[in-house]
Design an enzyme around this catalytic site. Structure first.
Site, mmCIF file in Angstrom:
data_model
loop_
_atom_site.group_PDB
_atom_site.id
_atom_site.type_symbol
_atom_site.label_atom_id
_atom_site.label_comp_id
_atom_site.label_asym_id
_atom_site.label_seq_id
_atom_site.Cartn_x
_atom_site.Cartn_y
_atom_site.Cartn_z
ATOM 1 N N GLU A 53 0.852 -1.249 -0.093
ATOM 2 C CA GLU A 53 0.001 0.053 -0.066
ATOM 3 C C GLU A 53 0.970 1.216 -0.002
ATOM 4 O O GLU A 53 0.278 2.345 -0.566
ATOM 5 C CB GLU A 53 -0.887 0.232 1.208
ATOM 6 C CG GLU A 53 -2.205 -1.059 1.214
ATOM 7 C CD GLU A 53 -1.589 -2.518 1.684
ATOM 8 O OE1 GLU A 53 -0.496 -2.570 1.926
ATOM 9 O OE2 GLU A 53 -2.641 -3.303 1.700
ATOM 10 N N PHE A 115 -11.340 -7.805 13.433
ATOM 11 C CA PHE A 115 -10.211 -7.937 12.588
ATOM 12 C C PHE A 115 -9.921 -6.920 11.574
ATOM 13 O O PHE A 115 -10.860 -6.314 10.763
ATOM 14 C CB PHE A 115 -10.475 -9.432 11.900
ATOM 15 C CG PHE A 115 -9.602 -9.803 11.004
ATOM 16 C CD1 PHE A 115 -8.180 -10.201 11.342
ATOM 17 C CD2 PHE A 115 -9.769 -9.577 9.521
ATOM 18 C CE1 PHE A 115 -7.161 -10.637 10.541
ATOM 19 C CE2 PHE A 115 -8.816 -10.238 8.652
ATOM 20 C CZ PHE A 115 -7.468 -10.529 8.939
ATOM 21 N N GLN A 116 -8.516 -6.483 11.486
ATOM 22 C CA GLN A 116 -8.149 -5.491 10.645
ATOM 23 C C GLN A 116 -8.942 -3.985 10.930
ATOM 24 O O GLN A 116 -9.284 -3.547 9.924
ATOM 25 C CB GLN A 116 -8.238 -5.923 9.262
ATOM 26 C CG GLN A 116 -7.329 -7.077 8.773
ATOM 27 C CD GLN A 116 -7.018 -7.251 7.206
ATOM 28 O OE1 GLN A 116 -8.119 -6.941 6.497
ATOM 29 N NE2 GLN A 116 -6.030 -7.612 7.016
ATOM 30 N N LYS A 165 -17.476 -1.398 5.170
ATOM 31 C CA LYS A 165 -17.789 -2.478 4.207
ATOM 32 C C LYS A 165 -19.603 -2.352 3.839
ATOM 33 O O LYS A 165 -19.730 -2.502 2.744
ATOM 34 C CB LYS A 165 -17.197 -3.502 4.685
ATOM 35 C CG LYS A 165 -17.374 -4.757 3.553
ATOM 36 C CD LYS A 165 -16.884 -6.248 4.208
ATOM 37 C CE LYS A 165 -16.729 -7.061 3.045
ATOM 38 N NZ LYS A 165 -15.956 -8.390 3.567
ATOM 39 N N MET A 497 24.202 8.780 2.572
ATOM 40 C CA MET A 497 24.026 10.137 3.337
ATOM 41 C C MET A 497 24.158 9.962 4.987
ATOM 42 O O MET A 497 25.077 10.927 5.637
ATOM 43 C CB MET A 497 22.776 10.781 3.105
ATOM 44 C CG MET A 497 22.533 12.343 3.421
ATOM 45 S SD MET A 497 23.930 13.170 2.689
ATOM 46 C CE MET A 497 22.874 13.820 1.216
#
Lengths: 590, 93
Positions: A53, A115-116, A165, A497
């Site tokens: 993502e 969940f999630q 959802k 760097m």
């Protein structure tokens, strides 16, 4: 009256199409599946399946910067949404218009640690211009319209739309017309609101017209003016007007990292990039100036160095659309707040009536040019069997990019600065980099997005070996989409760097900056991508030319010594006039 | 819209001895959270003085320590928030 009933997900798809979305970048998951379901067989938008993502957010960012359109990314709830955060913050810092669509767990599970599930709206608040949690399917068209309006308006930036959802699945009437129907009071761009302290002169609020008049008067009295050009010029599409102003008034021009493509770097009036790794002449010009005119710049700490030593004798005029910008880091004498498309023409008219920067000032600027000369010669550049150097690699890539009118997307670190020092004659929207947040892992997915946003141009991604190892999974997306991307890994086997700072500022104590790396050519081959390794100076140009014409994506593993460093360098806490032109001998630790 | 009860004729980096800042915003938790988050993130030296509902809006009143300053640009950022309808600034005696 309605035109039938559809799901919230279908309304979302139609709303995106209605806003002109052609491409979106995403990764599906449970809470966003109803939306993906309506993409099946749909005429658009085109969905690009990313491998992470964060890559989706950066790809949307690159797409937006290259095309000038709003970039769109999609993710599921929980980890999908949290993985977007770095990309949203990157876009917010650099003023890139984006809309992120996230799925959320069903409304009845929200707050149950499902969940999630995570607080996507809360997590993303500090890294977005605004966020919406859509509670009803019928609100979707208005929310999406509002999100795009917000993303584009004022200083552009990312906006998040979180859709549970069940809201995606719910059926609702199709509105006859998708218009702005925000559940809130409706957004008014800040410049349309009554102002608290809009433009100002010497700290006193005033009208834009009066501020412009004051700016003109300051410039007319200036003996050592410098025009500083930033990304705001790109966003406002005023590069031609800025060039005309600079030429009419014969102003020396410095270009920030994000403004490198806003003014031709080989123009005789361009004195280069200022700041920590800017050119000597740019930093000298700023330090000696008696007037800085900033156009769409932020005067960020990498540009100013120690603020108390920044342009100590100069007045500051700041043109910006963002009212938070003037005075944020440096004292500002005149702030002109507004879109450069509106504020620049009257300023240019006022200035062009007979004013030119004095010849004596140009003599000093030319003197710095002569003293600085050309950038340092590449390490062993005359020895074709000798090693490559970072500057040689960057100079050669910059030349190919210029020749082919390509887009170059750089990651973050030494190669980013070398490329910035070597960029040559870039058209607007062709030099993309994460300037504000400094996000490693940006370049590869952003270059993919840029290639889809500006398909008429070749695209190069220039990345350090550290940044590449944060993002190389997106090579799979490059192959999947058939994008002819050129990837140049500037490989020094180190977080370069970080290593340079440890060597020069932390007494040579190198900790966690030496990287092991896989065989990048073999890795690219595993993705079925053509790859070449180059470690000799004499082989570079041929390899770059072959990559430029290769009929497919290419990965170049360009090996440079870990000891190669970026100069000039203004050490942290120093003023611009205190730059190191080469590695300071007393700080070199073997 | 911003209403100011003080004369804003001071440098933009200062508002004088502070003030009371009254923010009128949408009656939603996320609107309040975003306003408070902006205050926290920008380091404005303000403390919540009161919060109440007025018609369909929330009225959030904040006060700073005596002599504290708030750059106008951060007040502008509050105004720019989508759910903020009005910001009023006053200097308290």
């Amino acid at each position: 009256m309605s035109a039938g009933r559809v799901s919230g997900a279908e309304l979302l798809r139609r709303a995106l199409v209605n806003e002109g979305t052609r491409v979106m970048f995403g990764v599906p998951g449970g809470a966003i599946l109803p939306f993906y379901d309506v993409l099946y067989g749909a005429p658009g938008p085109r969905h690009v399946l990313m491998r992470h993502e964060q890559g989706a957010a950066h790809a949307a960012d690159g797409y937006a910067r290259a095309s000038g359109e709003v970039g769109v990314c999609v993710a599921t709830s929980g980890p999908g949404a949290t993985n977007l955060v770095t990309g949203l913050a990157t876009a917010l810092m650099d003023g890139v218009p984006m809309v992120a669509v996230t799925g959320q767990v069903p409304s009845n599970l929200m707050g149950t640690d499902a969940f999630q599930e995570c607080d996507t709206l809360g997590i993303t608040m500090p890294v977005t211009k605004h966020g919406f949690l859509v509670r009803r399917a019928e609100d979707i068209p208005g929310v999406v319209a509002e999100a795009f309006k917000l993303a584009r308006s004022g200083r552009p930036g990312p906006v998040l739309v979180d859709v549970p959802k069940d809201v995606q699945s719910a059926e609702t009437d199709v509105p006859d017309e998708i218009a702005s129907r925000s559940p809130g009071h409706g957004y008014e761009p800040i410049l349309e609101k009554e102002r608290f302290a809009a433009s100002f002169v010497d700290g006193k609020p005033t009208t834009i017209g009066a501020a412009i008049s004051a700016a003109v008067a300051l410039l007319r009295a200036a003996e050592r003016p410098v025009l500083m050009v930033g990304r705001g010029v790109i966003t406002s599409e005023t590069a031609e007007e800025v060039r005309a102003l600079a030429e009419a008034a014969k102003l020396p021009v410095v270009t920030t990292l994000l403004g490198l493509d806003a003014f031709p770097t080989r123009h005789p009036q361009c004195v280069g990039m200022p700041g920590m790794h800017g050119t000597e002449r740019a930093n000298q010009a700023i330090s000696a100036s008696d007037l800085i005119i900033g156009l769409g710049v932020r005067f960020d700490d990498r540009v100013t160095g120690k603020v108390s030593k920044f342009a100590p004798d100069a007045g500051i005029i700041h043109f910006d659309i963002d009212p938070r910008a003037p005075g944020r880091t440096i004292r500002t004498d005149v702030a002109v707040l507004g879109d450069l498309r509106e504020t620049l023409p009257p300023f240019a008219r006022g200035v062009s009536e007979g004013y030119e920067a004095p010849a004596a000032w140009w003599q000093r600027v030319h003197q710095w040019r002569r003293e600085a000369g050309e950038p340092a010669a590449p390490m062993d550049g005359t020895n074709s069997t000798g090693p490559l150097s970072g500057r040689q690699v960057s100079r050669a890539i910059a030349e190919v990019v210029r020749r082919d009118h390509a887009i170059v997307v750089t990651d973050v670190g030494q190669h980013q600065m070398w490329m910035a020092q070597e960029v040559a004659e870039a058209d607007p929207c062709t030099h993309l980099t994460s300037g504000g947040l400094g996000t490693m892992g940006y370049a590869l997915p952003a270059a993919l997005g840029a290639a889809l946003g500006a398909p008429e141009r070749p695209v190069w991604a220039v990345i350090g070996d550290g940044g590449f190892q944060m993002s190389f999974q997106e090579l799979a997306t490059v192959v999947q989409e058939g994008v002819q991307l050129r990837v140049a890994i500037v490989n020094n086997g180190a977080l370069g760097m970080v290593r340079q700072w440890q060597m020069r500022i932390h007494g040579g104590r190198r900790v966690a900056s030496d990287l092991g790396a896989p065989d990048f050519s073999a890795l690219a081959n595993a993705f079925r991508i053509h790859a070449e390794m180059v470690d000799k100076a004499g082989e570079l140009d041929v390899a770059l030319d072959r990559a430029a014409t290769w009929p497919g994506p290419v990965v170049l593993d360009l090996r440079i010594p870990a000891e190669d460093e970026v100069y000039p360098m203004v050490p942290s806490g120093a003023g611009l006039s205190e730059m190191w032109m080469t590695a300071p001998a007393e700080k070199v630790v073997p | 819209m911003i209403l100011t009860e003080s004369e804003n004729g001071v440098p933009p980096s200062q508002n004088g001895p502070i003030p009371e800042v009254v923010i009128i915003l949408s009656d939603r938790i996320d609107a309040l959270e975003r306003a408070l988050g902006t205050i926290r993130r920008r380091g404005m030296s303000l403390a919540v003085f009161s919060l109440f509902r007025q018609d369909d809006d929330l009225v959030l009143t904040l006060r700073g320590d005596g002599g504290a300053t708030i750059p106008d640009r951060w007040l502008e950022e509050l105004v720019a928030l989508m759910d903020v309808r009005q910001v009023k600034v006053a200097v308290l005696d």
